[in-house]
Design a protein around this motif. Structure first.
Motif, mmCIF file in Angstrom:
data_model
loop_
_atom_site.group_PDB
_atom_site.id
_atom_site.type_symbol
_atom_site.label_atom_id
_atom_site.label_comp_id
_atom_site.label_asym_id
_atom_site.label_seq_id
_atom_site.Cartn_x
_atom_site.Cartn_y
_atom_site.Cartn_z
ATOM 1 N N ASN A 62 0.849 -1.201 0.000
ATOM 2 C CA ASN A 62 0.000 0.000 0.000
ATOM 3 C C ASN A 62 0.883 1.249 0.000
ATOM 4 O O ASN A 62 0.938 2.012 0.963
ATOM 5 C CB ASN A 62 -0.914 -0.024 1.228
ATOM 6 N N LYS A 65 -0.591 7.297 -1.749
ATOM 7 C CA LYS A 65 -0.992 8.257 -0.724
ATOM 8 C C LYS A 65 -2.458 8.615 -0.917
ATOM 9 O O LYS A 65 -2.819 9.211 -1.930
ATOM 10 C CB LYS A 65 -0.149 9.535 -0.808
ATOM 11 N N GLU A 66 -3.285 8.252 0.027
ATOM 12 C CA GLU A 66 -4.699 8.605 -0.060
ATOM 13 C C GLU A 66 -4.941 10.065 0.296
ATOM 14 O O GLU A 66 -5.934 10.643 -0.115
ATOM 15 C CB GLU A 66 -5.521 7.711 0.875
ATOM 16 N N ARG A 67 -4.020 10.635 1.058
ATOM 17 C CA ARG A 67 -4.215 12.012 1.506
ATOM 18 C C ARG A 67 -3.275 12.956 0.756
ATOM 19 O O ARG A 67 -2.894 12.677 -0.374
ATOM 20 C CB ARG A 67 -4.020 12.096 3.019
ATOM 21 N N ASP A 74 1.277 5.397 2.307
ATOM 22 C CA ASP A 74 0.394 4.757 3.281
ATOM 23 C C ASP A 74 1.021 3.556 3.976
ATOM 24 O O ASP A 74 0.611 3.203 5.086
ATOM 25 C CB ASP A 74 -0.918 4.325 2.599
ATOM 26 N N LEU A 80 -5.480 3.658 8.994
ATOM 27 C CA LEU A 80 -6.299 3.646 7.792
ATOM 28 C C LEU A 80 -6.473 5.079 7.305
ATOM 29 O O LEU A 80 -6.858 5.962 8.071
ATOM 30 C CB LEU A 80 -7.664 3.021 8.107
ATOM 31 N N GLN A 81 -6.182 5.304 6.033
ATOM 32 C CA GLN A 81 -6.276 6.643 5.464
ATOM 33 C C GLN A 81 -7.603 6.823 4.737
ATOM 34 O O GLN A 81 -7.661 7.021 3.536
ATOM 35 C CB GLN A 81 -5.102 6.900 4.525
ATOM 36 N N ASP A 85 -8.993 3.785 1.310
ATOM 37 C CA ASP A 85 -7.736 3.060 1.506
ATOM 38 C C ASP A 85 -7.953 1.544 1.487
ATOM 39 O O ASP A 85 -7.041 0.780 1.155
ATOM 40 C CB ASP A 85 -7.104 3.494 2.837
ATOM 41 N N ASP A 88 -7.086 -0.601 -1.601
ATOM 42 C CA ASP A 88 -5.705 -0.998 -1.873
ATOM 43 C C ASP A 88 -5.310 -2.256 -1.107
ATOM 44 O O ASP A 88 -4.153 -2.681 -1.173
ATOM 45 C CB ASP A 88 -4.742 0.134 -1.503
ATOM 46 N N GLU A 160 -2.934 -5.020 4.366
ATOM 47 C CA GLU A 160 -2.119 -4.185 3.496
ATOM 48 C C GLU A 160 -0.673 -4.635 3.551
ATOM 49 O O GLU A 160 -0.141 -4.936 4.620
ATOM 50 C CB GLU A 160 -2.224 -2.700 3.884
ATOM 51 N N LYS A 291 -2.786 9.467 -4.825
ATOM 52 C CA LYS A 291 -3.822 8.445 -4.779
ATOM 53 C C LYS A 291 -3.663 7.499 -5.969
ATOM 54 O O LYS A 291 -3.640 7.937 -7.119
ATOM 55 C CB LYS A 291 -5.205 9.094 -4.793
#
Length: 390
Positions: A62, A65-67, A74, A80-81, A85, A88, A160, A291
């Motif tokens: 994983n 980057k979700e953020r 991540d 958990l993002q 997330d 993934d 993950e 992302k």
């Protein structure tokens, strides 16, 4: 179950005893046949085999980057993002059959000896994901006790990957679900039943330059305005998107990074591999990460110095090839190195070489390139598409 004891006279019962039996069904399940569905008790869930006719669950690192882009990938945090997330990650289910609750002295435990390479999130209700949950099992947490759901309930777990296969990690992560029994209060619990599954972390796969390009990255410096203008025109004629990186000292975009991807049965994530050269373009691979766009790097180890062969102009991959009857449908990685047996020659950093060899699917080939001043394989070979595909 009732048991009656008789003496010499069979018509006279000496005593009666009643035994209560509790039957509990447990299974730890993953997508072992790689069709995107978590089957119940798949016969091959605890083993792993390569290939289109193989079996065994696959785990993505994983590493996107979700953020925001300033945060670490991540796989470098333990949280958990957001609900997205979970896309993934690979699902893992605990399925049960039996009573509403376990008898006194019994409990359920998930454990793994490779917990430093994978994180597990327990999501009790998929409709109520908070998005900030922490690892139930992961680095520093090799076991996890959780409540028995009761009456055929299921436990939703999401896994993950945290580490790519490497010189000290073969890519396999085993999980074990145990029913524990404590004979006396305060004593250590003993497993009386265990079910197991195995994942293998998906390898980083490098894409060959014979595949159609989508985006072209260029480094703009004070002296290459004509090149940038001409290359931008060609890029747009080819239906690609040009990207300019303003820079004052480093024009060698090819040396800074290579593109690849990781794939599971349900998702493909592009992943940029950042070289250890760390010169003027060192921030570019990190800025690309976001992302569904991952990042990986390897640095030189203590006692090693970065040399020219650590630049990724010295990292290429062939198109699909057959070598001595063995098929390499994803091609083979090619790196430049010192002359075989030459101890004083230059080689690519050990950490990078071990990473590339550990991915396995594109078995690397080392060619003698140290005779060149720069020493990159792309100085004397490349692959281009041909009409007859030969």
């Amino acid at each position: 179950m009732s048991v009656t004891f008789y003496g010499e006279k069979a018509d006279v019962a000496l005593a009666k005893a009643r035994v209560y039996l509790t039957a509990i069904g447990l299974s730890l399940d993953v997508d072992s046949d790689r069709d995107g569905i978590v089957e119940k008790n798949h016969p091959n869930k605890a083993t792993w085999k390569w290939g289109p006719n193989g079996h065994g669950a696959i785990l993505l690192v994983n590493c996107d980057k979700e953020r925001d882009s300033t945060s670490p990938p991540d796989n470098e945090d333990r949280y958990l993002q957001g609900a997205a997330d979970l896309q993934d990650m690979s699902p893992m289910l605990v399925r049960t059959r039996g009573p509403a609750k376990l008898p006194p002295g019994y409990s359920l435990q998930l454990h793994s000896l490779e917990s430093q390479h994978a994180g597990v999130f327990h999501i009790p209700d998929l409709s109520k994901v908070i998005g900030t949950e922490s690892h139930s099992l992961g680095p520093g947490k090799s076991s996890y006790l959780f409540e028995y759901p009761g009456r055929g309930g299921e436990v939703n777990l999401f896994v993950e990957g945290l580490s790519f296969p490497d010189g000290d990690f073969n890519g396999f992560v085993h999980f074990h679900l145990s029913l524990l029994q404590s004979i006396l209060p305060g004593t250590q619990s003993t497993p009386i039943f265990t079910d197991s599954v195995v994942f293998r972390v998906a390898p980083w796969i490098m894409t060959p330059n014979t595949q159609p390009a989508l985006e072209i990255f260029m480094s703009r410096v004070d002296t290459n305005a004509v090149f940038i203008k001409q290359m931008t025109t060609l890029t747009r004629l080819a239906g690609c998107t040009p990207f300019e990186i303003q820079n004052t000292m480093d024009v060698w975009m090819q040396d800074e990074m290579e593109f690849g991807y990781c794939e599971s049965p349900t998702k493909v994530i592009p992943v940029v591999f950042d070289s250890p050269r760390d010169r003027g373009l060192k921030a570019v691979p990190i800025l690309l990460t976001g992302k569904d766009f991952g990042y990986v790097t390897r640095k030189t180890r203590r006692g090693e110095w970065v040399n020219s062969l650590d630049s990724f102009g010295n990292l290429e991959v062939s198109p699909p090839v057959i070598v001595r009857g063995k098929k390499y449908p994803l091609g083979r990685i090619i790196i430049g190195s010192a002359f075989p047996g030459e101890r004083a020659g230059r080689k690519m950093a050990r950490a990078v070489r071990e990473f590339l060899f550990a991915q396995q699917v594109q078995a690397p080939v080392e060619l003698y390139s140290d005779w060149l001043s720069v020493g990159h394989v792309d100085e004397f070979m490349s692959f281009v598409p041909a009409p007859d595909k030969e």
